[in-house]
Design a protein around this motif. Structure first.
Motif, short mmCIF file in Angstrom:
data_model
loop_
_atom_site.label_atom_id
_atom_site.label_comp_id
_atom_site.label_asym_id
_atom_site.label_seq_id
_atom_site.Cartn_x
_atom_site.Cartn_y
_atom_site.Cartn_z
N ASP A 53 -13.23 -11.76 16.03
CA ASP A 53 -13.17 -12.35 14.70
C ASP A 53 -12.64 -13.78 14.72
O ASP A 53 -11.79 -14.13 15.52
CB ASP A 53 -12.29 -11.52 13.77
N LEU A 54 -13.17 -14.57 13.82
CA LEU A 54 -12.66 -15.91 13.56
C LEU A 54 -11.83 -15.81 12.28
O LEU A 54 -12.35 -15.42 11.23
CB LEU A 54 -13.82 -16.90 13.35
N TRP A 55 -10.56 -16.10 12.36
CA TRP A 55 -9.69 -16.03 11.19
C TRP A 55 -9.45 -17.43 10.66
O TRP A 55 -9.03 -18.32 11.40
CB TRP A 55 -8.36 -15.37 11.55
N LEU A 56 -9.75 -17.62 9.38
CA LEU A 56 -9.49 -18.90 8.73
C LEU A 56 -8.23 -18.73 7.88
O LEU A 56 -8.24 -18.02 6.89
CB LEU A 56 -10.68 -19.30 7.85
N ASN A 57 -7.17 -19.36 8.30
CA ASN A 57 -5.91 -19.29 7.56
C ASN A 57 -5.59 -20.65 6.96
O ASN A 57 -6.02 -21.68 7.46
CB ASN A 57 -4.76 -18.85 8.48
N ASN A 58 -4.83 -20.64 5.91
CA ASN A 58 -4.39 -21.86 5.25
C ASN A 58 -5.56 -22.73 4.78
O ASN A 58 -5.56 -23.94 4.96
CB ASN A 58 -3.47 -22.67 6.17
N GLY A 118 -8.64 -18.31 -3.47
CA GLY A 118 -9.68 -17.38 -3.04
C GLY A 118 -11.04 -18.04 -3.00
O GLY A 118 -11.83 -17.84 -2.06
N ALA A 119 -11.35 -18.85 -4.01
CA ALA A 119 -12.63 -19.58 -4.03
C ALA A 119 -12.69 -20.57 -2.87
O ALA A 119 -13.74 -20.74 -2.24
CB ALA A 119 -12.81 -20.29 -5.37
N GLY A 120 -11.56 -21.19 -2.54
CA GLY A 120 -11.52 -22.10 -1.40
C GLY A 120 -11.77 -21.39 -0.08
O GLY A 120 -12.44 -21.93 0.81
N VAL A 121 -11.26 -20.18 0.04
CA VAL A 121 -11.50 -19.37 1.24
C VAL A 121 -12.99 -19.08 1.39
O VAL A 121 -13.57 -19.19 2.47
CB VAL A 121 -10.67 -18.06 1.20
N VAL A 122 -13.63 -18.72 0.28
CA VAL A 122 -15.08 -18.43 0.31
C VAL A 122 -15.85 -19.69 0.71
O VAL A 122 -16.77 -19.63 1.54
CB VAL A 122 -15.56 -17.88 -1.04
N LEU A 123 -15.49 -20.83 0.16
CA LEU A 123 -16.17 -22.08 0.53
C LEU A 123 -15.99 -22.39 2.01
O LEU A 123 -16.94 -22.81 2.68
CB LEU A 123 -15.63 -23.23 -0.33
N ALA A 124 -14.79 -22.17 2.55
CA ALA A 124 -14.55 -22.40 3.98
C ALA A 124 -15.39 -21.45 4.83
O ALA A 124 -15.92 -21.85 5.88
CB ALA A 124 -13.06 -22.25 4.30
N ALA A 125 -15.53 -20.21 4.38
CA ALA A 125 -16.34 -19.23 5.13
C ALA A 125 -17.82 -19.65 5.13
O ALA A 125 -18.49 -19.59 6.17
CB ALA A 125 -16.18 -17.84 4.52
#
Length: 144
Positions: A53-58, A118-125
């Motif tokens: 897995d690739l984990w995107l944090n912060n 949460g929306a920022g996390v989706v955009l980063a994904a």
């Protein structure tokens, strides 16, 4: 991201009150902790999942421009003002006195911040997929 936990849909009063409310309110921070909470509860943090897995944090919160792509300004303005008007540490054991956005959605002082994170996390994904960093993404965020 920890901001997603800050959207509190349940009070922290008593264990009994929380158990009763968890049965009535399926959207709560417990759902997120089961998925990505500290071991042994966070199933996605088990060794079987971590190696590939690739984990995107912060990740950054979504900008207002990005949020305006899917919501009217009047709705965003209403939500930000409503969240700002709620005391930071509101608690209650009575579901009827919790702060409601609508019939099914309870909100807290931090709900808008958690939602924009949460929306920022989706955009980063999505960016990671488009760049070819990964083929699929799962975003453990809340509120819905």
């Amino acid at each position: 991201d920890e901001k997603c936990y800050m959207h509190s849909s349940l009070p922290d009063d008593t264990k009994e009150a929380r158990v009763r409310q968890l049965q009535l309110l399926p959207e709560n921070e417990g759902r997120l902790k089961v998925i990505v909470g500290p071991p042994p509860s966070g199933i996605l943090l088990m060794d079987d999942y971590l190696e590939n897995d690739l984990w995107l944090n912060n990740c950054q919160s979504a900008s207002i421009a990005d949020i305006l792509r899917v919501h009217e300004f009047s709705y965003i303005d209403h939500i930000t003002k409503l969240c700002s008007s709620i005391p930071e540490h509101s608690t209650s054991t009575d579901l009827n006195t919790l702060f409601r956005l609508d019939k099914d959605t309870f909100i807290s002082h931090e709900s808008y911040n958690a939602a924009s994170k949460g929306a920022g996390v989706v955009l980063a994904a999505v960016d990671a997929i488009m760049k070819g960093t990964c083929r699929t993404a799962f975003c453990a965020i809340r509120p819905p």
